[in-house]
Design a protein around this motif. Structure first.
Motif: not given
Length: 179
Positions: A1-17
């Motif tokens: 991915m080239g960066r931390d997937k957990a911190l990618l934006e998803w539905r108003g937060g991040t994938l981790l959220d």
């Protein structure tokens, strides 16, 4: 991915959220596995660093099992945003009477969307000590409940539920589809 997937934006937060929200819907306690470095403490949850840093997801499973003991651990990979809370509840419930419960479909088993009972900890640590890194390497030593495609059907098509966001194109496509 080239960066931390957990911190990618998803539905108003991040994938981790997003993963945390689905786990909170079905678990009394949610912990974050952060790999070899302590990250994500800003989420207000306990953060666990791998007990065998750099050894991959199997080491993360060992860490999760040790932290969850004496209860089972329910895992959800942060890059699996289409797994529903209802499916996680089914997996959580299906581990009763087994050492592990996880979905299996035409794409194979999904060991990062699974529940593992405390009985898995010894075999996982033994596999790591023997140089194994595959998430299935300890299965011959435990009782595994595989949820079949028929078991999964009511939750949605497996090819959608278990879509991983592993590359920038996967992420871009998934974001475009959800509007």
């Amino acid at each position: 991915m080239g960066r931390d997937k957990a911190l990618l934006e998803w539905r108003g937060g991040t994938l981790l959220d997003h993963a945390i929200g689905r786990l909170r819907a079905v678990c009394g306690e949610v912990r974050v596995l952060s790999g070899s470095a302590r990250r994500y403490a800003d989420r207000g949850l306990p953060v666990d660093v791998d007990e065998a840093p750099g050894e991959g997801p199997l080491a993360g499973l060992a860490t999760a099992l040790a932290a969850a003991a004496p209860r089972p651990a329910l895992l959800l990979g942060v890059d699996m945003p289409f797994v529903t809370a209802a499916l996680l509840a089914r997996i959580r419930d299906d581990v009763a009477g087994w050492d592990a419960a996880l979905p299996q479909h035409d794409g194979g088993p999904e060991p990062l969307c699974a529940a593992y009972a405390p009985a898995c900890l010894g075999p996982v640590r033994d596999a790591l000590a023997a140089g194994e890194r595959r998430m299935t390497s300890f299965w011959p030593h435990v009782r595994v409940r595989l949820l079949s495609p028929a078991d999964l059907a009511r939750f949605g098509p497996p090819e959608q539920l278990f879509r991983n966001l592993n590359a920038p194109a996967d992420y871009a496509t998934a974001r475009a589809e959800r509007g």
